[in-house]
Design a protein around this motif. Structure first.
Motif, PDB file in Angstrom:
ATOM      1  N   LEU B 110      67.857  54.045  41.037  1.00 48.08           N
ATOM      2  CA  LEU B 110      66.175  53.327  40.911  1.00 48.08           C
ATOM      3  C   LEU B 110      66.135  53.962  42.137  1.00 48.08           C
ATOM      4  O   LEU B 110      64.518  54.502  43.029  1.00 48.08           O
ATOM      5  N   ARG B 111      66.928  54.451  43.319  1.00 47.70           N
ATOM      6  CA  ARG B 111      66.658  53.830  44.579  1.00 47.70           C
ATOM      7  C   ARG B 111      65.754  55.796  45.088  1.00 47.70           C
ATOM      8  O   ARG B 111      65.482  56.850  44.698  1.00 47.70           O
ATOM      9  N   ALA B 112      64.735  56.363  45.524  1.00 44.14           N
ATOM     10  CA  ALA B 112      63.979  57.005  45.726  1.00 44.14           C
ATOM     11  C   ALA B 112      64.136  58.331  47.133  1.00 44.14           C
ATOM     12  O   ALA B 112      64.832  57.276  47.821  1.00 44.14           O
ATOM     13  N   GLU B 113      63.597  59.054  47.622  1.00 41.42           N
ATOM     14  CA  GLU B 113      64.906  59.899  48.149  1.00 41.42           C
ATOM     15  C   GLU B 113      63.395  59.769  49.474  1.00 41.42           C
ATOM     16  O   GLU B 113      63.148  59.385  49.774  1.00 41.42           O
ATOM     17  N   ARG B 114      64.767  59.687  50.672  1.00 40.70           N
ATOM     18  CA  ARG B 114      64.318  59.231  51.833  1.00 40.70           C
ATOM     19  C   ARG B 114      64.451  59.871  53.195  1.00 40.70           C
ATOM     20  O   ARG B 114      65.121  61.255  52.874  1.00 40.70           O
ATOM     21  N   PRO B 115      63.537  60.175  53.871  1.00 40.88           N
ATOM     22  CA  PRO B 115      63.932  61.229  55.416  1.00 40.88           C
ATOM     23  C   PRO B 115      65.427  61.453  55.377  1.00 40.88           C
ATOM     24  O   PRO B 115      65.024  62.918  55.422  1.00 40.88           O
TER      25      PRO B 115
END
Lengths: 333, 265
Positions: B110-115
């Motif tokens: 579920l975690r979205a894309e991070r920097p």
């Protein structure tokens, strides 16, 4: 939030609004046309009691059933296309429609429908489950790791067997039963009640959440099981879960509304053409787009040749195919 | 991180001869190891069994000392990047989306894309010279472009081991040299590299160690000079060969000769 992510939420929001708008539109039209004010009055409990009866007991559950069934079929179609790595896959490809139709035709042919309105959907649901069990049983017996090619073949074989059963029962039935069976097989949302909507939602909404939680795994499954495994996916677990959930949703849909073609095939492709193939976007948007599509298709089925109702499968084919061709052409320009 | 096999055997149903037959080998940490062998000698099977996607029929494979089958697949995917041979492109994902899949083992469901994910993806695209292809759908890429995108995906996993099955087969000279040169450089910086290839001279020139497979068994392993000897190579490849030292690059060079009279070919 990346630009792509922003677009995704805009699309979800827009389609969500479209679902509500299409349901409110569908509720207005029919043998007694209503104005928006009359619909709102009926919904808030202040309007004419007859309008209230029409809106709340007849048209609203029917439109909401279209949301559940249309969304569910599109969701199941998108999932099966990824798992089978086959753009031609649709919710019925694993013989589910055959099992459901055979059971439905049997109940119609034997006159069992007289026992109550619940008999036909229940029989179709059970028939679909039997077909799923047969397909998975055959596939697992041949290849323990549930090879998708074997699964597809098992689906075709089981489907063919049920086509034979249907043909036999139809050949032995009288004309009205045959007509009833044919109409059922082309799909209808005429049996909608609040109870059916509730049952449908109970199956479809949790299934949708499970599949969306598997979205990244489905991205990987679509490019190959070995690659998916190398990228950290428990391939067997994902395959069994997603196939099981998609099959249950399809079985529930067939039970409530018969065999409605094209939604599960065309809607996911149309969504892919607009937003790409990543399942985190594809699955929720397919659900919403499938819902809008089926609500509007059912509206056309009810009013186009009123007072005769045309089978909804006819509408999904007549409207869905040109719409899809248009999209396909635009995406290739 | 090292890979190892002890008496590893594996086979496919319906085939009598095992695809891998009591293979014992080691891919040391930070080494560049090339696996050579004729078609059907078990190279791709070795990759599957070494990394635990295929169950061994006997013996065992270990990754960093732990049984390859005992690893949690997601944890393993954070440490080992693989570019395998067979991959479907049934649906049009973009090159960037394909490379972003290399982040999935780090992101979970579920975690979205991070920097950080985006930086890793950008760097992987750049290293494989595919930044300009990012927005293209993979169905429109050439074989060589797609291969570089897939290598970029393996890099996006930020792996400590990189295993590649014939990655250079469809690449032209400049891209082939670039990729193998990069593999060499990464190995020098401590990444463990396992390269399956038919390009004998490339392996001889860039690899520290060579494993030569023949009918599922290890015919020879060791430094290229020790393994790429005329009589060993001729008996494994069943073809007359000439092996000498390439005067330009200073590595063993294998030249296939004309077949002797009376032999097909």
């Amino acid at each position: 939030m990346s630009p792509a992510g922003g677009r995704q939420w805009t699309a979800v929001l827009l389609l969500g609004v479209a679902v509500v708008a299409s349901v409110l539109t569908a509720v207005r039209f029919g043998s007694v046309p209503l104005s928006s004010a009359q619909v709102l009055g009926a919904l808030s409990g202040t309007g004419d009691p007859i309008h209230r009866e029409i809106v709340v007991q007849l048209r609203l559950p029917r439109a909401l059933l279209a949301v559940v069934v249309g969304g569910g079929l599109a969701l199941a179609g998108a999932t099966l296309q990824a798992l089978l790595r086959n753009p031609l896959a649709e919710p019925y490809i694993l013989g589910i429609s055959g099992g459901a139709a055979a059971a439905a035709v049997l109940t119609l042919g034997l006159g069992l429908v007289a026992a109550g309105s619940w008999v036909l959907p229940a029989a179709a649901f059970v028939g679909a489950l039997v077909a799923i069990a047969l397909v998975f049983g055959v596939a697992t017996a041949v290849d323990h790791s549930l090879d998708v090619r074997v699964l597809l073949l098992a689906g075709v074989v089981v489907g063919t067997f049920f086509t034979g059963v249907i043909a036999l029962v139809l050949a032995l039935s009288d004309a009205p039963a045959v007509r009833g069976a044919m109409l059922w097989m082309m799909g209808s949302l005429g049996g909608a009640q609040w109870r059916t909507v509730l049952v449908g939602a109970t199956y479809t909404l949790p299934a949708g959440l499970v599949l969306i939680a598997l979205a990244r795994s489905l991205d990987l499954m679509a490019i190959g099981e070995e690659t998916a495994s190398f990228l950290g996916t428990d391939v067997e677990r994902v395959k069994r879960t997603a196939l099981g959930v998609a099959s249950l949703v399809t079985a529930a849909g067939v039970g409530m509304a018969g065999v409605i073609g094209f939604v599960g095939l065309i809607v996911p492709h149309a969504v892919r053409l607009s937003v790409g193939s990543a399942h985190r976007k594809l699955l929720p948007l397919s659900f919403l787009a499938g819902a809008v599509f089926l609500v509007l298709a059912d509206l056309i089925a009810r009013v186009a040749l009123a007072p005769t109702e045309i089978p909804i499968g006819v509408v999904t084919a007549f409207v869905g195919v040109p719409l899809f061709l248009l999209l396909l052409r635009r995406s290739h320009q | 991180m090292k890979l190892a096999a002890e008496n590893l055997s594996a086979g496919y149903p319906g085939r009598r001869r095992p695809a891998l037959d009591r293979v014992t080998l080691e891919v040391p940490t930070g080494s560049f190891t090339a696996v050579l062998g004729p078609n059907g000698s078990g190279k791709s099977t070795l990759l599957r069994a070494l990394l635990g996607v295929m169950a061994p029929s006997a013996g065992r494979a270990t990754v960093d000392g732990t049984d390859a089958r005992a690893w949690n697949r997601r944890e393993l995917a954070r440490l080992v990047g693989v570019v395998s041979q067979n991959e479907a492109t049934a649906f049009p994902v973009t090159a960037r989306e394909l490379v972003a899949m290399g982040r999935y083992p780090h992101q979970g469901p579920l975690r979205a894309e991070r920097p950080h994910d985006r930086r890793v993806i950008q760097r992987a695209l750049k290293r494989c010279d595919v930044t300009e292809l990012a927005a293209r759908r993979v169905t429109t890429l050439s074989g060589g472009e797609l291969q570089r995108v897939r290598i970029a995906r393996a890099l996006a996993q930020e792996p400590r081991v990189l295993a590649l099955d014939e990655p250079t087969a469809s690449l032209d000279i400049s891209h082939k040299m670039t990729i193998v040169g990069l593999l060499r450089r990464w190995a020098d910086r401590g990444m463990t590299v396992l390269l399956i290839t038919h390009q004998l001279n490339l392996a001889a020139r860039f690899a520290d160690r060579v494993v030569l497979l023949h009918r599922g068994r290890v015919a020879a392993q060791g430094p290229p000079r020790k393994v790429l000897r005329e009589e060993v190579m001729e008996s494994v490849y069943r073809w007359p060969l000439h092996v000498d030292c390439d005067p330009v690059v200073g590595a063993p060079r294998v030249v296939p000769l004309d077949p002797p009279p009376g032999r097909p070919g």
